[in-house]
Write a protein that holds these residues in place. Sequence first.
Motif, PDB file in Angstrom:
ATOM      1  N   LEU A  31       3.872   0.762  27.266  1.00 15.31           N
ATOM      2  CA  LEU A  31       4.717   0.094  28.252  1.00 15.31           C
ATOM      3  C   LEU A  31       6.165   0.551  28.142  1.00 15.31           C
ATOM      4  N   ALA A  32       6.783   0.742  29.292  1.00 22.00           N
ATOM      5  CA  ALA A  32       8.226   0.954  29.313  1.00 22.00           C
ATOM      6  C   ALA A  32       8.877  -0.355  28.886  1.00 22.00           C
ATOM      7  N   ALA A  33       9.954  -0.262  28.137  1.00 19.87           N
ATOM      8  CA  ALA A  33      10.563  -1.470  27.584  1.00 19.87           C
ATOM      9  C   ALA A  33      12.068  -1.297  27.456  1.00 19.87           C
ATOM     10  N   ILE A  34      12.731  -2.431  27.293  1.00 19.40           N
ATOM     11  CA  ILE A  34      14.159  -2.429  26.972  1.00 19.40           C
ATOM     12  C   ILE A  34      14.371  -3.443  25.858  1.00 19.40           C
ATOM     13  N   THR A  35      15.441  -3.254  25.090  1.00 16.38           N
ATOM     14  CA  THR A  35      15.755  -4.272  24.090  1.00 16.38           C
ATOM     15  C   THR A  35      16.293  -5.500  24.821  1.00 16.38           C
ATOM     16  N   ALA A  36      15.975  -6.660  24.285  1.00 15.23           N
ATOM     17  CA  ALA A  36      16.405  -7.919  24.903  1.00 15.23           C
ATOM     18  C   ALA A  36      17.418  -8.632  24.026  1.00 15.23           C
ATOM     19  N   ASP A  37      18.017  -7.872  23.094  1.00 11.07           N
ATOM     20  CA  ASP A  37      18.944  -8.503  22.153  1.00 11.07           C
ATOM     21  C   ASP A  37      20.152  -7.624  21.865  1.00 11.07           C
ATOM     22  N   GLY A  38      20.529  -6.811  22.827  1.00 13.14           N
ATOM     23  CA  GLY A  38      21.702  -5.967  22.640  1.00 13.14           C
ATOM     24  C   GLY A  38      21.482  -4.805  21.697  1.00 13.14           C
ATOM     25  N   SER A  84       5.753  11.078  32.475  1.00 16.77           N
ATOM     26  CA  SER A  84       6.505  10.064  33.223  1.00 16.77           C
ATOM     27  C   SER A  84       7.306   9.129  32.328  1.00 16.77           C
ATOM     28  N   PHE A  85       7.025   9.114  31.017  1.00 21.76           N
ATOM     29  CA  PHE A  85       7.776   8.274  30.085  1.00 21.76           C
ATOM     30  C   PHE A  85       8.902   9.042  29.389  1.00 21.76           C
ATOM     31  N   ALA A  86       9.048  10.329  29.647  1.00 19.91           N
ATOM     32  CA  ALA A  86      10.070  11.133  28.975  1.00 19.91           C
ATOM     33  C   ALA A  86      11.446  10.521  29.178  1.00 19.91           C
ATOM     34  N   GLY A  87      12.175  10.345  28.088  1.00 19.95           N
ATOM     35  CA  GLY A  87      13.518   9.797  28.140  1.00 19.95           C
ATOM     36  C   GLY A  87      13.588   8.285  28.257  1.00 19.95           C
ATOM     37  N   SER A  88      12.438   7.629  28.361  1.00 20.36           N
ATOM     38  CA  SER A  88      12.404   6.166  28.476  1.00 20.36           C
ATOM     39  C   SER A  88      12.097   5.537  27.133  1.00 20.36           C
ATOM     40  N   ASP A  89      12.541   4.303  26.969  1.00 20.20           N
ATOM     41  CA  ASP A  89      12.100   3.540  25.810  1.00 20.20           C
ATOM     42  C   ASP A  89      10.673   3.105  26.092  1.00 20.20           C
ATOM     43  N   LEU A  90       9.820   3.348  25.136  1.00 22.26           N
ATOM     44  CA  LEU A  90       8.407   3.046  25.279  1.00 22.26           C
ATOM     45  C   LEU A  90       7.951   2.316  24.035  1.00 22.26           C
ATOM     46  N   ARG A 121       1.902   8.093  18.966  1.00 19.37           N
ATOM     47  CA  ARG A 121       1.651   7.970  17.518  1.00 19.37           C
ATOM     48  C   ARG A 121       1.828   9.293  16.792  1.00 19.37           C
ATOM     49  N   ALA A 122       1.542  10.394  17.439  1.00 20.37           N
ATOM     50  CA  ALA A 122       1.678  11.707  16.806  1.00 20.37           C
ATOM     51  C   ALA A 122       3.136  12.162  16.717  1.00 20.37           C
ATOM     52  N   ASN A 123       4.008  11.600  17.571  1.00 21.98           N
ATOM     53  CA  ASN A 123       5.393  12.064  17.651  1.00 21.98           C
ATOM     54  C   ASN A 123       6.428  10.982  17.383  1.00 21.98           C
ATOM     55  N   ARG A 139      -7.356   4.409  31.967  1.00 20.77           N
ATOM     56  CA  ARG A 139      -7.602   4.257  30.522  1.00 20.77           C
ATOM     57  C   ARG A 139      -7.477   5.593  29.796  1.00 20.77           C
ATOM     58  N   GLU A 140      -8.008   6.651  30.404  1.00 22.38           N
ATOM     59  CA  GLU A 140      -7.923   7.988  29.795  1.00 22.38           C
ATOM     60  C   GLU A 140      -6.460   8.423  29.690  1.00 22.38           C
ATOM     61  N   TRP A 141      -5.684   8.210  30.741  1.00 22.81           N
ATOM     62  CA  TRP A 141      -4.270   8.572  30.728  1.00 22.81           C
ATOM     63  C   TRP A 141      -3.540   7.771  29.668  1.00 22.81           C
ATOM     64  N   ASN A 142      -3.796   6.437  29.619  1.00 22.25           N
ATOM     65  CA  ASN A 142      -3.154   5.596  28.608  1.00 22.25           C
ATOM     66  C   ASN A 142      -3.496   6.072  27.207  1.00 22.25           C
ATOM     67  N   GLN A 143      -4.752   6.434  26.959  1.00 22.87           N
ATOM     68  CA  GLN A 143      -5.156   6.891  25.631  1.00 22.87           C
ATOM     69  C   GLN A 143      -4.391   8.148  25.224  1.00 22.87           C
ATOM     70  N   LYS A 144      -4.172   9.054  26.165  1.00 27.69           N
ATOM     71  CA  LYS A 144      -3.396  10.269  25.867  1.00 27.69           C
ATOM     72  C   LYS A 144      -1.952   9.917  25.513  1.00 27.69           C
ATOM     73  N   VAL A 145      -1.370   8.962  26.238  1.00 26.74           N
ATOM     74  CA  VAL A 145       0.000   8.530  25.949  1.00 26.74           C
ATOM     75  C   VAL A 145       0.062   7.883  24.569  1.00 26.74           C
TER      76      VAL A 145
END
Length: 144
Positions: free
Chosen positions: A52-59, A28-34, A19-21, A8-14
Motif C-alpha cells: 500500500l502507498a502510505a504517508i506518515t501520520a505523525d510528522g 507505479s510505486f517508484a519514489g512513493s512511500d510504500l 522484501r528483496a530491496n 494478486r500476481e502483481w501484488n506478489q511481485k511487488v
Amino acid sequence: MVDQAQRREWNQKVIEEFRANGGVVGGSFAGSDLLLLTTRGARSGEQRVSPLAAITADGGEGRRWAVFAANGGRPTRPGWYYNLSADPVVTVEVGTETFQAVAEDATGAEREQLWAVMLERLPSLDDFQTTAPGPIPVVVLTRR
C-alpha cells in the motif's frame, strides 16, 4: 481493469521486490512511500499481505502511518479493509523494519489533513473517489 488473479500476481511481485530491496520498489510505486500491511482474513483467518502507498501520520516519526482504502478505483472497499473490522491488530513492514500496529479509521480534521497530504503526492486518488462507495477511508496504523 485487471481481474483478481492478475492483481494478486502483481501484488506478489511487488511484495517480493519490496522484501528483496529493503522496502524500495520500482514501477507505479517508484519514489512513493510504500508499506506492506498484513491482516488476518475476516472469514478465512489466513494472513493476507497487501502493498500500500502510505504517508506518515505523525510528522515523520514513524510511529503512525496512514493508508487509504481506495481499492484502485473499484466500486468496493479492498479486502484488507474488511479484515480490519474483524481484527484491527496488524503487522506493518516499512523499509527493513517490521512491527505490530493497531488500525483505526481517521475521522474529522485528522482525516481531512491526511487526505490532503496524500492527494498532493498521489493526485489519482481523487479520481478513485468518484467511483468509490462513499468517502475513501483513511486508516491510521499506530505502532504498538
